[in-house]
Design a protein around this motif. Structure first.
Motif, PDB file in Angstrom:
ATOM      1  N   ALA A   1       0.432   5.480  -0.529  1.00  0.00           N
ATOM      2  CA  ALA A   1      -0.351   6.665  -0.889  1.00  0.00           C
ATOM      3  C   ALA A   1       0.350   7.445  -1.989  1.00  0.00           C
ATOM      4  O   ALA A   1      -0.274   7.977  -2.907  1.00  0.00           O
ATOM      5  N   LEU A   2       1.677   7.476  -1.898  1.00  0.00           N
ATOM      6  CA  LEU A   2       2.479   8.266  -2.839  1.00  0.00           C
ATOM      7  C   LEU A   2       2.342   7.735  -4.266  1.00  0.00           C
ATOM      8  O   LEU A   2       2.230   8.500  -5.222  1.00  0.00           O
ATOM      9  N   ASP A   3       2.348   6.405  -4.391  1.00  0.00           N
ATOM     10  CA  ASP A   3       2.250   5.803  -5.717  1.00  0.00           C
ATOM     11  C   ASP A   3       0.809   5.461  -6.088  1.00  0.00           C
ATOM     12  O   ASP A   3       0.569   4.831  -7.122  1.00  0.00           O
TER      13      ASP A   3
ATOM     14  N   LEU B   1       0.856  -1.188   0.000  1.00  0.00           N
ATOM     15  CA  LEU B   1       0.000   0.000   0.000  1.00  0.00           C
ATOM     16  C   LEU B   1       0.889   1.234   0.000  1.00  0.00           C
ATOM     17  O   LEU B   1       1.824   1.322   0.786  1.00  0.00           O
TER      18      LEU B   1
ATOM     19  N   THR C   1       2.598  -1.015   7.157  1.00  0.00           N
ATOM     20  CA  THR C   1       1.200  -0.571   7.043  1.00  0.00           C
ATOM     21  C   THR C   1       0.408  -1.644   6.307  1.00  0.00           C
ATOM     22  O   THR C   1      -0.711  -1.993   6.692  1.00  0.00           O
TER      23      THR C   1
END
Lengths: 237, 198
Positions: B112-114, B110, B150
């Motif tokens: 968020a950036l990618d 997981l 995460t």
């Protein structure tokens, strides 16, 4: 030109084979990106984790260039929580939100100090309340502070339990009763120095999330970052 | 300097990890010098791989057969599933020769950036596999990074109703590691994972 500052690593994007573009929230220079040679390599990976504190020197020939960071680990304040799902979600949410909401290269010392306090405070039990206060502070720093001092309708300063989603002002229980379904709950810990229970923290996150999304993120065509949604999910579980 | 065929070869080689323009030129030159011993067999091997290698429909590993040799191996313990981020991690585990169970390649972590969310990973397939009666333990061999852990915590939640033991790889002092050279996070993880020696 160059400068030295301390910062918190918000994100790291691989660049080439071993390099990485790091984005930090620095104390004096705000959210700032720079290239780290070898940043995605084996040696640096343990230190370059989201939420860790770094002492950095940024250098570039011209100020508008991306520039490069030379760095030293000042504290593994983020990566020490890898084993704790809720605290890890807290670090990730705070860093993702800072990365998304703050304009680049604009100093926001209060947000930096607040983020550092949230990350350092993760060892304590009341860090979720601290986190919600930090989001409230982030809103204020970006120019969208909520007025929680008195009731928007009656001017009362007691028994404030709602916030108007339209004005961002507090509303007293008596004045808001009729509009209960349309108002946002205001958790009591945001009015004093106490710490809130889990439900109060969730209410607080709903409150700050609503205004962050409406004022800061929606105008950019964005929503709240998934990391923050995961924090809320963890608190709800 | 060189003909279009050579230039094309250099450009393609330069796209490979670990190779820049200069090293790609050296590799191309070596291939051309050793045409019979290297270039022709390499070209044949690549054609063969492109035609035959596929992704295992069970675990996500690469192999020329589906299910892959690991999934089809009856000597492997079907009660153990080791979850890895990608095939490179699977190969690393296999190199150690210590794990005798089966694998599940998640396809990433997981991030968020990618923009990688749960729907982009093979999580549903993992939950389905872990729900099978024969599975007793799922080992999460994710990277000791914020994104890796995460993902691991997210998987723990998703596997909660599968009635399997969920474990993670230990984190701490690496073999040959000296404390003086370790970062605070690693020392902290090692302290938390301490165990009685005698």
């Amino acid at each position: 030109m160059d400068w030295t500052d301390e910062g918190i690593l918000l994100s790291l994007r691989r660049h080439g084979e071993t390099g990485a573009v790091a984005t930090l929230l620095t104390r004096k220079h705000g959210r700032h990106a720079g290239l780290i040679h070898g940043g995605a390599g084996k040696a640096a990976r343990a230190a370059l984790q989201t939420g860790n504190r770094l002492q950095v020197t940024w250098a570039a020939r011209l100020s508008e260039q991306l520039g490069r960071f030379s760095w030293e680990l000042a504290g593994a304040s983020g990566s020490v929580w890898l084993h704790d799902p809720l605290r890890l979600a807290g670090v990730s949410a705070a860093c993702a939100l800072s990365d998304l909401c703050l304009p680049e290269r604009e100093p926001h010392r209060a947000v930096y100090e607040g983020l550092a306090a949230v990350i350092e405070g993760l060892a304590g039990q009341d860090w979720p309340s601290l986190y919600v206060r930090w989001e409230l502070g982030l809103l204020a720093e970006l120019g969208y502070s909520l007025d929680l001092t008195s009731c928007a309708a009656s001017g009362a300063t007691e028994d404030l339990v709602y916030v108007s989603p339209r004005s961002g002002r507090a509303v007293s229980r008596a004045a808001g009763q009729v509009y209960h379904a349309r108002l946002l709950p205001l958790p009591g810990f945001l009015l004093d120095d106490s710490s809130g229970d889990r439900q109060a923290v969730i209410d607080g996150l709903s409150l700050t999330g609503y205004f962050l999304e409406r004022h800061v993120l929606a105008p950019q065509g964005r929503g709240l970052p998934p990391a923050r949604s995961r924090l809320v999910d963890r608190l709800l579980a | 300097m060189a003909g279009p065929e050579i230039e094309h070869l250099v450009q393609l080689l330069a796209r490979l990890p670990g190779l820049g323009q200069r090293s790609a030129r050296r590799a191309a030159l070596t291939l051309l010098k050793r045409r019979e011993q290297l270039l022709a067999p390499l070209a044949a091997a690549m054609t063969d791989a492109a035609a035959k290698v596929k992704t295992c429909s069970v675990c996500g590993n690469y192999d020329s057969v589906d299910p892959c040799a690991i999934c089809a191996d009856q000597r492997r313990d079907p009660s153990l599933i080791c979850v890895v981020e990608d095939v490179a991690s699977l190969w690393a585990m296999e190199r150690s020769g210590l794990f005798k169970g089966r694998y599940h390649v998640l396809g990433g972590v997981l991030s968020a950036l990618d923009g990688i969310g749960p729907d982009d990973l093979f999580i549903d397939r993992l939950v389905a596999r872990a729900s099978a009666e024969e599975v007793a333990e799922v080992i999460l061999a994710m990277a000791a990074t914020v994104d890796g852990q995460t993902t691991a915590h997210y998987l723990v939640d998703r596997l909660a109703n599968c009635h399997v033991a969920v474990s993670g790889l230990a984190q701490g002092v690496p073999v040959g590691g000296e404390l003086d050279y370790l970062d605070d996070g690693t020392i902290g993880a090692a302290l938390r994972a301490r165990r009685p020696i005698a």
